[in-house]
Design an enzyme around this catalytic site. Structure first.
Site, PDB file in Angstrom:
ATOM      1  CG  HIS A  43      -1.869  -1.062   1.391  1.00  0.00           C
ATOM      2  ND1 HIS A  43      -1.767  -2.034   2.361  1.00  0.00           N
ATOM      3  CD2 HIS A  43      -3.003  -1.354   0.694  1.00  0.00           C
ATOM      4  CE1 HIS A  43      -2.794  -2.865   2.260  1.00  0.00           C
ATOM      5  NE2 HIS A  43      -3.556  -2.490   1.256  1.00  0.00           N
ATOM      6  CB  SER A 192      -4.534  -6.732   4.482  1.00  0.00           C
ATOM      7  OG  SER A 192      -4.189  -5.513   3.865  1.00  0.00           O
TER       8      SER A 192
HETATM    9  P1  AMP Z   1      -6.630  -3.483  -0.374  1.00  0.00           P
HETATM   10  O1  AMP Z   1      -6.454  -2.721   0.889  1.00  0.00           O
HETATM   11  O2  AMP Z   1      -6.240  -4.915  -0.279  1.00  0.00           O
HETATM   12  O3  AMP Z   1      -7.982  -3.256  -0.994  1.00  0.00           O
HETATM   13  O4  AMP Z   1      -5.597  -2.865  -1.403  1.00  0.00           O
HETATM   14  C1  AMP Z   1      -5.562  -1.488  -1.670  1.00  0.00           C
HETATM   15  C2  AMP Z   1      -4.685  -1.242  -2.865  1.00  0.00           C
HETATM   16  O5  AMP Z   1      -3.363  -1.692  -2.574  1.00  0.00           O
HETATM   17  C3  AMP Z   1      -5.142  -1.997  -4.099  1.00  0.00           C
HETATM   18  O6  AMP Z   1      -4.988  -1.170  -5.248  1.00  0.00           O
HETATM   19  C4  AMP Z   1      -4.212  -3.178  -4.123  1.00  0.00           C
HETATM   20  O7  AMP Z   1      -4.016  -3.706  -5.425  1.00  0.00           O
HETATM   21  C5  AMP Z   1      -2.936  -2.549  -3.612  1.00  0.00           C
HETATM   22  N1  AMP Z   1      -2.038  -3.589  -3.088  1.00  0.00           N
HETATM   23  C6  AMP Z   1      -2.355  -4.609  -2.244  1.00  0.00           C
HETATM   24  N2  AMP Z   1      -1.289  -5.402  -2.052  1.00  0.00           N
HETATM   25  C7  AMP Z   1      -0.285  -4.893  -2.797  1.00  0.00           C
HETATM   26  C8  AMP Z   1       1.076  -5.273  -3.028  1.00  0.00           C
HETATM   27  N3  AMP Z   1       1.606  -6.352  -2.456  1.00  0.00           N
HETATM   28  N4  AMP Z   1       1.825  -4.498  -3.854  1.00  0.00           N
HETATM   29  C9  AMP Z   1       1.286  -3.392  -4.458  1.00  0.00           C
HETATM   30  N5  AMP Z   1       0.015  -2.983  -4.267  1.00  0.00           N
HETATM   31  C10 AMP Z   1      -0.766  -3.713  -3.470  1.00  0.00           C
END
Ligand code: AMP
Length: 289
Positions: A43, A192
């Site tokens: 993130h 997460s």
């Molecule tokens: P989330 O909180 O899981 O909905 O993710 C929020 C944003 O962070 C989304 O655009 C995800 O694709 C991105 N994200 C989650 N994990 C990663 C990662 N390991 N590397 C890069 N971006 C990520």
């Protein structure tokens, strides 16, 4: 060099809009990083990219109930607002928008985004209704924050295609930037949900990134037969019988259809349960010269 600053935390749409108006009046461009919190370096890389390229960076933290199925982990999804604030403070975020569920979905909310096509295979099959919730909340966040640029991770590959389709179909004046997947040193894609994994499951989970790496290696070595690349992916996953694979495919990176040969940008995508934890990962292949 990105400065450390204390971002404002707002919970209401009116406060968010005021802050955005002030930033615009000061000539700053608006970058938006939508998240569900429980932030990790993946993130943070999106926040860094926004702070580097936009004048005012907003991080949204909202565990969106409408994108979880009835048997999924909405109620136990990690919520770590204090730690999240501390983390993004050191990375140039200007504002954190952390609304309550009723702010995003007040009583009587009745409109949802129903997208066909790109939402249907893979995640769409495994998680019916998931992208309806994602597209709806992202459209709402876009309307609330009116960003110039929004940052998403390639980790959620199909989601990035859904968001791009949303922007096209609803004529939204927003640039979508997709940032690379951040991984742990041993290859596991940061998520997460990784905190749910036991030590043993953490080891089993490595089979996803290992399979993707092997597929990438043979593609880079010149293999153009998509079925063969998919075989490599599936064989590597089968070597860890403790995990339950939902899909492991090689698909056209724009349409997610399965091509016969690797003559265009393709993506290998995996979804698998490791114990009770569902993980996804992917790897993009550009056809080499
Ligand atoms: P989330 O909180 O899981 O909905 O993710 C929020 C944003 O962070 C989304 O655009 C995800 O694709 C991105 N994200 C989650 N994990 C990663 C990662 N390991 N590397 C890069 N971006 C990520």
């Amino acid at each position: 060099m990105i400065e450390t600053k204390q971002p404002r935390i707002v919970h209401d749409v009116a406060d968010l809009r005021r802050a955005v108006q002030e930033a615009r009046a000061a000539g700053r461009s608006i970058g938006l990083v939508p998240t569900m919190g429980a932030l990790h370096p993946g993130h943070v890389s999106l926040v860094d990219e926004s702070a580097r390229t936009c004048g005012f960076t907003i991080v949204t933290i909202f565990v969106n109930p409408t994108q979880f199925g009835p048997k999924e982990d909405f109620s136990k999804y990690p919520r770590t607002l204090e730690a999240d604030v501390a983390l993004v403070s050191a990375h140039g975020a200007d504002l954190i928008f952390a609304p309550a569920t009723e702010v995003v979905y007040p009583p009587g909310h009745a409109t949802f985004v129903e997208m066909h096509g790109i939402t249907e295979p893979l995640e769409g099959e495994c998680r019916p209704g998931h992208f309806r919730g994602v597209a709806t909340v992202v459209l709402k966040l876009f309307n609330m924050a009116a960003p110039d640029v929004a940052f998403f991770g390639r980790k959620d590959f199909q989601q990035t295609l859904v968001i791009k389709q949303l922007v096209r179909d609803f004529d939204l004046p927003i640039e979508i930037r997709v940032c690379p997947t951040l991984r742990e040193a041993d290859g596991l894609a940061m998520s997460s949900r990784n905190i749910y994994l036991s030590n043993e499951e953490r080891q089993q989970a490595l089979s996803l990134s290992r399979a993707l790496r092997k597929a990438e290696q043979i593609a880079k070595a010149g293999e153009r037969d998509v079925w063969k690349i998919r075989d490599v992916l599936q064989t590597e996953l089968a070597a860890t019988p403790a995990i339950r694979v939902q899909y492991a495919v090689v698909a056209d990176a724009e349409t997610l259809r399965e091509p016969a040969t690797l003559d265009r940008p393709c993506v290998a995508l995996i979804a698998a349960f490791v114990g009770k934890t569902r993980l996804i990962d992917n790897c993009l292949f550009e056809p080499s010269a």
